[in-house]
Scaffold this motif. Structure first.
Motif, PDB file in Angstrom:
ATOM      1  N   UNK A 299       0.814  -1.207   0.000  1.00 13.47           N
ATOM      2  CA  UNK A 299       0.000   0.000   0.000  1.00 13.47           C
ATOM      3  C   UNK A 299       0.852   1.263   0.000  1.00 13.47           C
ATOM      4  N   UNK A 300       1.909   1.273   0.794  1.00 13.52           N
ATOM      5  CA  UNK A 300       2.713   2.490   0.871  1.00 13.52           C
ATOM      6  C   UNK A 300       3.662   2.653  -0.319  1.00 13.52           C
ATOM      7  N   UNK A 301       3.940   1.599  -1.056  1.00 11.92           N
ATOM      8  CA  UNK A 301       4.611   1.773  -2.350  1.00 11.92           C
ATOM      9  C   UNK A 301       3.707   2.549  -3.292  1.00 11.92           C
ATOM     10  N   UNK A 302       2.449   2.130  -3.342  1.00 10.73           N
ATOM     11  CA  UNK A 302       1.464   2.791  -4.201  1.00 10.73           C
ATOM     12  C   UNK A 302       1.264   4.244  -3.764  1.00 10.73           C
ATOM     13  N   UNK A 303       1.139   4.475  -2.471  1.00 11.68           N
ATOM     14  CA  UNK A 303       0.949   5.834  -1.955  1.00 11.68           C
ATOM     15  C   UNK A 303       2.118   6.746  -2.312  1.00 11.68           C
ATOM     16  N   UNK A 304       3.342   6.244  -2.134  1.00 13.04           N
ATOM     17  CA  UNK A 304       4.516   7.068  -2.451  1.00 13.04           C
ATOM     18  C   UNK A 304       4.553   7.436  -3.932  1.00 13.04           C
ATOM     19  N   UNK A 305       4.111   6.526  -4.778  1.00 16.52           N
ATOM     20  CA  UNK A 305       4.057   6.818  -6.211  1.00 16.52           C
ATOM     21  C   UNK A 305       3.008   7.884  -6.508  1.00 16.52           C
ATOM     22  N   UNK A 306       1.827   7.753  -5.919  1.00 18.18           N
ATOM     23  CA  UNK A 306       0.759   8.727  -6.145  1.00 18.18           C
ATOM     24  C   UNK A 306       1.123  10.085  -5.567  1.00 18.18           C
ATOM     25  N   UNK A 307       1.759  10.096  -4.408  1.00 19.68           N
ATOM     26  CA  UNK A 307       2.225  11.338  -3.789  1.00 19.68           C
ATOM     27  C   UNK A 307       3.119  12.106  -4.754  1.00 19.68           C
ATOM     28  N   UNK A 325      -6.469   4.285  -5.382  1.00 19.05           N
ATOM     29  CA  UNK A 325      -6.272   4.408  -6.824  1.00 19.05           C
ATOM     30  C   UNK A 325      -7.490   5.064  -7.480  1.00 19.05           C
ATOM     31  N   UNK A 326      -8.685   4.670  -7.075  1.00 18.81           N
ATOM     32  CA  UNK A 326      -9.901   5.269  -7.623  1.00 18.81           C
ATOM     33  C   UNK A 326      -9.998   6.744  -7.234  1.00 18.81           C
ATOM     34  N   UNK A 327      -9.692   7.044  -5.984  1.00 17.00           N
ATOM     35  CA  UNK A 327      -9.762   8.431  -5.514  1.00 17.00           C
ATOM     36  C   UNK A 327      -8.787   9.333  -6.259  1.00 17.00           C
ATOM     37  N   UNK A 328      -7.669   8.772  -6.705  1.00 16.21           N
ATOM     38  CA  UNK A 328      -6.668   9.551  -7.440  1.00 16.21           C
ATOM     39  C   UNK A 328      -6.886   9.499  -8.949  1.00 16.21           C
ATOM     40  N   UNK A 329      -7.987   8.868  -9.385  1.00 13.38           N
ATOM     41  CA  UNK A 329      -8.328   8.864 -10.804  1.00 13.38           C
ATOM     42  C   UNK A 329      -7.723   7.740 -11.614  1.00 13.38           C
ATOM     43  N   UNK A 330      -7.189   6.701 -10.937  1.00 19.27           N
ATOM     44  CA  UNK A 330      -6.524   5.596 -11.635  1.00 19.27           C
ATOM     45  C   UNK A 330      -7.190   4.259 -11.345  1.00 19.27           C
ATOM     46  N   UNK A 331      -8.490   4.274 -11.116  1.00 23.35           N
ATOM     47  CA  UNK A 331      -9.206   3.054 -10.748  1.00 23.35           C
ATOM     48  C   UNK A 331      -9.107   1.934 -11.754  1.00 23.35           C
ATOM     49  N   UNK A 332      -8.887   2.243 -13.016  1.00 23.76           N
ATOM     50  CA  UNK A 332      -8.817   1.200 -14.047  1.00 23.76           C
ATOM     51  C   UNK A 332      -7.469   0.474 -14.061  1.00 23.76           C
ATOM     52  N   UNK A 333      -6.513   0.971 -13.297  1.00 20.31           N
ATOM     53  CA  UNK A 333      -5.168   0.404 -13.324  1.00 20.31           C
ATOM     54  C   UNK A 333      -4.879  -0.405 -12.052  1.00 20.31           C
ATOM     55  N   UNK A 334      -5.796  -1.298 -11.690  1.00 13.64           N
ATOM     56  CA  UNK A 334      -5.603  -2.176 -10.542  1.00 13.64           C
ATOM     57  C   UNK A 334      -5.961  -3.611 -10.922  1.00 13.64           C
ATOM     58  N   UNK A 335      -5.439  -4.561 -10.158  1.00 13.49           N
ATOM     59  CA  UNK A 335      -5.873  -5.951 -10.248  1.00 13.49           C
ATOM     60  C   UNK A 335      -5.483  -6.668  -8.971  1.00 13.49           C
ATOM     61  N   UNK A 336      -6.036  -7.858  -8.762  1.00 18.15           N
ATOM     62  CA  UNK A 336      -5.890  -8.592  -7.514  1.00 18.15           C
ATOM     63  C   UNK A 336      -4.555  -9.333  -7.453  1.00 18.15           C
ATOM     64  N   UNK A 337      -3.804  -9.119  -6.362  1.00 17.52           N
ATOM     65  CA  UNK A 337      -2.515  -9.783  -6.193  1.00 17.52           C
ATOM     66  C   UNK A 337      -2.650 -11.289  -6.017  1.00 17.52           C
TER      67      UNK A 337
END
Length: 397
Positions: A299-307, A325-337
């Protein structure tokens, strides 16, 4: 005034320690007269890295463990009583105790109720008993089904003096678990208060965050299968990046993730895939700053990138990843680990890289807005906890 910080700090998780770093910076900048100490799981690291007196949270992990199971169980039971007494003694020495951010109220990764959830409950209970104000600051949670853990989390938050949450998912989850959250506020994750490194982007570089992922508490029966699927999928994706002429920089979010890093590194020519040791969230931020695109799991890898307004893909292990990801406008760029689809991941990567010029400015605007909201959070926190105002002499800078 004595302020304590409490949590799984200094134990290798960069997200937890990054949240601590932000809270310490806030206290030092706005309330430099307070005395700060920690009760945490990695006291030696916290003392050395952050310069504050620290006490071990768990006595059991500081001693040699007897190999004989009955003895080990007995010693652990005794340690639970010692740990409870230690929490009480430590709490009553403080005016305020802050639990700094991170997913301290969730069980999206394997967790035992009688471990940290019990410690959180004791913290809040003893806070009420002794008159010490306990504050959960920008914390995360999910809906917990396991009865004992749910009880501890519910009462830890009910008994706290102050609560704020890092997303609406957390507020809704706690409300579903029986906590009155009607007066609690939602603020961005504390990562958005960190400074972005001033470094040069290395064109053609992709930062890939790996995780020693085995699923959640609910996935224990198939943990090994989930792990194999995840590692195999991320290996294949990194191979695609190398074959496409990209340089790959590997990331972690917890020191345990280096196990997976070693597995991926060994498959590629020297220099094509690199990993520089990471021990702090600042290290994560610095590695990400040099990349064009980031693909992360933690989660914090993703947060640091969005920051840092980086085009980002989240290989998500939790709904919290999908929500940010959705809140930052990138909801389409996710998938389940749990079920990494490499072909789809390649399609997502190709799309997000192509749209980088449009994505980056929008992310920068959203990131700046979240940073501004955290200024308000700290003002509210200071007022709620009655922290002493900075003197006029200390304001000059």
């Amino acid at each position: 005034m004595k302020v304590g910080v409490f949590g799984l700090l200094g134990a290798g998780n960069m997200g937890n320690d990054g949240s601590l770093e932000v809270v310490l910076a806030y206290l030092r900048d706005h309330h430099p007269d307070v005395e700060v100490s920690a009760l945490c799981s990695g006291p030696e690291v916290v003392e050395e890295r952050y310069g504050i007196p620290s006490t071990p949270l768990y006595w059991y992990f500081t001693r040699h463990r007897d190999p004989v199971l009955p003895v080990r169980v007995a010693v652990k039971a005794v340690c639970k009583f010692r740990d409870s007494a230690r929490v009480l003694r430590w709490v009553r020495r403080h005016d305020v105790v802050i639990v700094p951010g991170a997913g301290v109220l969730e069980n999206t990764l394997p967790l035992r109720a009688w471990g940290f959830p019990l410690s959180l409950f004791l913290l809040s209970f003893f806070g009420r008993l002794t008159g010490t104000k306990v504050a959960f600051v920008n914390v995360g949670s999910n809906v917990i089904r396991q009865r004992t853990m749910r009880f501890f989390v519910r009462w830890a938050t009910r008994l706290a003096h102050y609560r704020s949450f890092r997303d609406t998912l957390t507020r809704d989850a706690l409300a579903e678990m029986g906590v009155d959250t009607s007066r609690d506020e939602v603020y961005p994750d504390l990562v958005f208060a960190m400074a972005s490194p001033d470094v040069t982007v290395e064109s053609g570089t992709v930062a890939v965050g790996l995780m020693d992922f085995h699923g959640s508490n609910d996935d224990r029966a198939r943990a090994d299968s989930i792990h194999r699927t995840y590692v195999d999928g991320m290996r294949r994706f990194v191979r695609f990046l190398v074959d496409s002429g990209r340089r790959v920089r590997l990331l972690i979010g917890d020191e345990v993730d280096e196990v997976v890093v070693r597995q991926v590194l060994g498959e590629h020519p020297a220099g094509a895939v690199t990993y520089e040791p990471i021990r702090t969230l600042g290290d994560v931020m610095a590695r990400i700053a040099t990349a064009d695109v980031v693909v992360g799991t933690r989660y914090h890898n993703v947060l640091c990138a969005l920051k840092q307004a980086k085009p980002t893909i989240s290989v998500s292990y939790s709904t919290k990843n999908d929500r940010i990801m959705a809140d930052m406008g990138l909801g389409e760029y996710t998938q389940d680990a749990r079920t990494v689809d490499v072909d789809r991941l390649i399609e997502q990567f190709t799309a997000v890289a192509a749209a980088a010029k449009e994505i980056t400015p929008a992310l920068a605007e959203r990131s700046a807005h979240r940073t501004a909201l955290l200024t308000r959070q700290f003002e509210v926190l200071s007022a709620s906890l009655g922290l002493p105002a900075t003197t006029k002499k200390e304001v000059v800078s």
